[in-house]
Design an enzyme around this catalytic site. Structure first.
Site, PDB file in Angstrom:
ATOM      1  N   LEU A  36       0.815  -1.212   0.000  1.00 29.44           N
ATOM      2  CA  LEU A  36       0.000   0.000   0.000  1.00 29.44           C
ATOM      3  C   LEU A  36       0.846   1.259   0.000  1.00 29.44           C
ATOM      4  O   LEU A  36       2.016   1.235   0.394  1.00 29.44           O
ATOM      5  CB  LEU A  36      -0.913   0.007   1.229  1.00 29.44           C
ATOM      6  CG  LEU A  36      -2.032  -1.030   1.288  1.00 29.44           C
ATOM      7  CD1 LEU A  36      -2.640  -1.073   2.688  1.00 29.44           C
ATOM      8  CD2 LEU A  36      -3.109  -0.730   0.236  1.00 29.44           C
ATOM      9  N   SER A 109       1.407  -1.734  -7.344  1.00 28.25           N
ATOM     10  CA  SER A 109       1.047  -2.910  -8.164  1.00 28.25           C
ATOM     11  C   SER A 109      -0.019  -3.750  -7.460  1.00 28.25           C
ATOM     12  O   SER A 109       0.263  -4.858  -7.002  1.00 28.25           O
ATOM     13  CB  SER A 109       2.282  -3.742  -8.515  1.00 28.25           C
ATOM     14  OG  SER A 109       3.145  -3.952  -7.419  1.00 28.25           O
TER      15      SER A 109
END
Length: 200
Positions: A36, A109
Site C-alpha cells: 500500500l 502494483s
C-alpha cells in the site's frame, strides 16, 4: 498496409546477459516491492540499494512517482492504466536484467494478475516479489504524502485501499512487516534472503 509487426526483427547482439553475469560476478534480479501507499516500499528499496551499491553491485531503482513523472505520464490511475503502467515497467526491468543490473521496483502494483504478468515477462528465475506488509490503518495514519486525506475527501479517484482494491500477495518470495518491525530489522531480513539469490 499489412501488419507492421511483420517488419520488426529483433537484433542479436554479440554481448549477452551471460557475458555480463560472468563479468559482474552476480545474478541480476528484479526486486519487486509491492504494498500500500505509505507502507515503506520506497524507503526499504532505497536502503537496500545503498547496501547493495556499497557491496559493488550495479543497481537501479524504478519508483512509482518517478516513472509516472516521465515514461508513464500519459497514464491515469484507472484499472486499465494501472495494468499498462506495470506492463511498461516490466519491459524496462527486463532490459535492466539483460544489462546485468539489479533493479529494485517500488510500485503499489495492486493486482495479482499484473504482478504475475511482470514475473512471467522478466522470467520467474529473475523475479523476487517482496510484499511490504502494513495494514491500511497504519499507512493511513502515516499518510506521508497526504494522499489518504485527499482520497477520503473524494479528491483522488481509484486510490488503492480506499476506492480501489489491493490484492495482497498470497505467497510472496519475501514478506516484511513494516508496522511491527523497524527499518533496520526489515532491511536485515531482506539482505539475508536476497544475497544468496544474487550470488553466483
Amino acid at each position: 498496409m499489412g501488419d507492421y509487426k511483420e517488419n520488426i526483427i529483433p537484433h542479436s547482439h554479440s554481448i549477452t546477459k551471460s557475458d555480463r553475469v560472468a563479468k559482474n560476478g552476480y545474478q541480476p534480479k528484479v526486486l519487486w516491492f509491492t504494498g500500500l501507499s505509505g507502507s515503506g516500499k520506497s524507503t526499504l528499496a532505497s536502503a537496500l540499494e545503498v547496501h547493495l551499491h556499497n557491496k559493488d553491485y550495479s543497481t537501479y531503482i524504478l519508483d512509482g512517482d518517478n516513472i509516472r513523472s516521465g515514461l508513464n505520464n500519459d497514464l491515469d490511475f484507472s484499472d486499465r492504466s494501472r495494468q499498462e503502467n506495470i506492463r511498461r515497467i516490466s519491459e524496462v526491468a527486463k532490459l535492466f536484467i539483460d544489462a546485468g543490473v539489479i533493479v529494485l521496483t517500488a510500485f503499489i502494483s495492486p493486482f495479482k494478475s499484473d504482478r504475475k504478468s511482470a514475473r512471467d515477462l522478466v522470467g520467474p528465475e529473475n523475479f523476487i516479489e517482496i510484499h511490504v506488509d502494513c495494514p491500511l490503518e497504519v499507512c493511513e495514519e502515516r499518510d506521508v504524502k497526504g494522499l489518504y486525506k485527499k482520497a477520503r475527501a473524494g479528491q483522488i479517484k481509484f486510490f488503492t485501499g480506499i476506492s480501489s482494491p489491493f490484492e495482497e500477495p498470497e505467497n510472496p518470495d519475501i514478506r516484511v512487516n513494516t508496522a511491527d518491525d523497524s527499518l533496520e530489522d526489515c532491511l536485515a531480513e531482506l539482505i539475508k534472503k536476497i544475497e544468496p539469490k544474487i550470488s553466483l
